[in-house]
Design a protein around this motif. Structure first.
Motif, PDB file in Angstrom:
ATOM      1  N   LYS A 127     -60.694  57.707  -6.070  1.00 14.71           N
ATOM      2  CA  LYS A 127     -61.812  58.768  -6.752  1.00 14.71           C
ATOM      3  C   LYS A 127     -63.011  59.244  -5.498  1.00 14.71           C
ATOM      4  N   GLY A 128     -63.060  60.561  -5.508  1.00 15.14           N
ATOM      5  CA  GLY A 128     -64.160  60.579  -4.527  1.00 15.14           C
ATOM      6  C   GLY A 128     -63.539  61.619  -3.110  1.00 15.14           C
TER       7      GLY A 128
ATOM      8  N   ARG B  53     -60.989  67.741  -5.073  1.00 21.40           N
ATOM      9  CA  ARG B  53     -61.701  66.449  -5.340  1.00 21.40           C
ATOM     10  C   ARG B  53     -60.730  65.570  -6.141  1.00 21.40           C
TER      11      ARG B  53
ATOM     12  N   ASP C 151     -60.752  62.658  -9.105  1.00 21.42           N
ATOM     13  CA  ASP C 151     -61.569  62.124  -9.865  1.00 21.42           C
ATOM     14  C   ASP C 151     -61.034  60.785 -10.676  1.00 21.42           C
TER      15      ASP C 151
END
Length: 242
Positions: free
Chosen positions: A34-35, A80, A82
């Motif tokens: 994530k990120g 991105r 998530d």
């Protein structure tokens, strides 16, 4: 791709020239976190991957991916990440640059359509996951998940005899079905006793596919697989059917 869209020899040649780097991962390896903002997609060659909410106390698994899948295809358009992309078993993954998918989409309408259908199928599978968790009991949840994984493996020629490498330990099954590990163990025990499946070590053998389909209420249309029906003729499958 060929399981959902008919591809020409020229399309297959374009895909054969796919640039990639190959990585081997152990079980529970976080391929993406994530990120992250990757500039490549993950093409699964062997094993299983899943999207998992590691911030959730139960580590909820939201989707499972089989060889041939590109679980992060959407990152071609929005990089991105998530959730975490995690291996469920040892896996082999090819990292393919985003630019390749853009280039072949421009060169081949069939590949462009196949990539779009892959995205649409992921969205449909996510909606089905919501229904599975929200309105089916534990037995139907487990049955539906096993039906989906088996159908997708059959589409790429990996479950023709209804014997599949288990995607997960029973704790992983619990995380994918929103139940406790104890409850997952009880459901598998019930399916064994009903002679619907065998789960031995790392292999699941489905003995009665049609009964598993009935318990799950499984209809594979949302997977957009060409020429695949949920019911199987027992004389061709080599297993019992109802």
């Amino acid at each position: 791709m060929a399981s959902i869209v008919e591809l020409s020899p020229g399309d297959l040649e374009l895909l054969a020239n796919m640039p990639s780097s190959i990585c081997h991962y152990d079980t529970c390896h976080h391929v993406l976190k994530k990120g992250d903002h990757p500039n490549h997609c993950c093409l699964l060659l062997q094993g299983y991957l899943c999207w998992q909410d590691v911030d959730n106390h139960h580590g909820q698994i939201t989707s499972i991916h089989v060889p041939g899948d590109v679980p992060d295809l959407y990152t071609v358009y929005d990089p991105r990440i998530d959730f975490d992309l995690v291996t469920l078993r040892p896996a082999v993954v090819a990292s393919v640059p985003h630019r390749f998918f853009r280039e072949v989409s421009a060169l081949s309408p069939s590949i462009s359509r196949a990539l779009l259908f892959l995205l649409l199928t992921d969205a449909a599978a996510s909606r089905n996951c919501i229904v599975n968790l929200g309105s089916r009991d534990a037995l139907a949840r487990v049955a539906h998940l096993l039906c989906e994984v088996t159908a997708r493996l059959r589409a790429v020629g990996l479950a023709r005899d209804f014997r599949i490498p288990s995607p997960f330990m029973q704790s992983g099954l619990a995380a994918a079905c929103g139940i406790s590990a104890i409850h997952a163990n009880r459901v598998i025990r019930d399916l064994r006793r009903a002679n619907i499946l065998q789960w031995q070590s790392k292999t699941i053998t489905i003995i009665n596919w049609n009964e598993l389909v009935r318990l799950a209420g499984f209809a594979p249309d949302y997977l957009r697989l060409r020429g695949q029906d949920s019911t199987i003729d027992p004389s061709s499958a080599g297993h019992n059917a109802t």
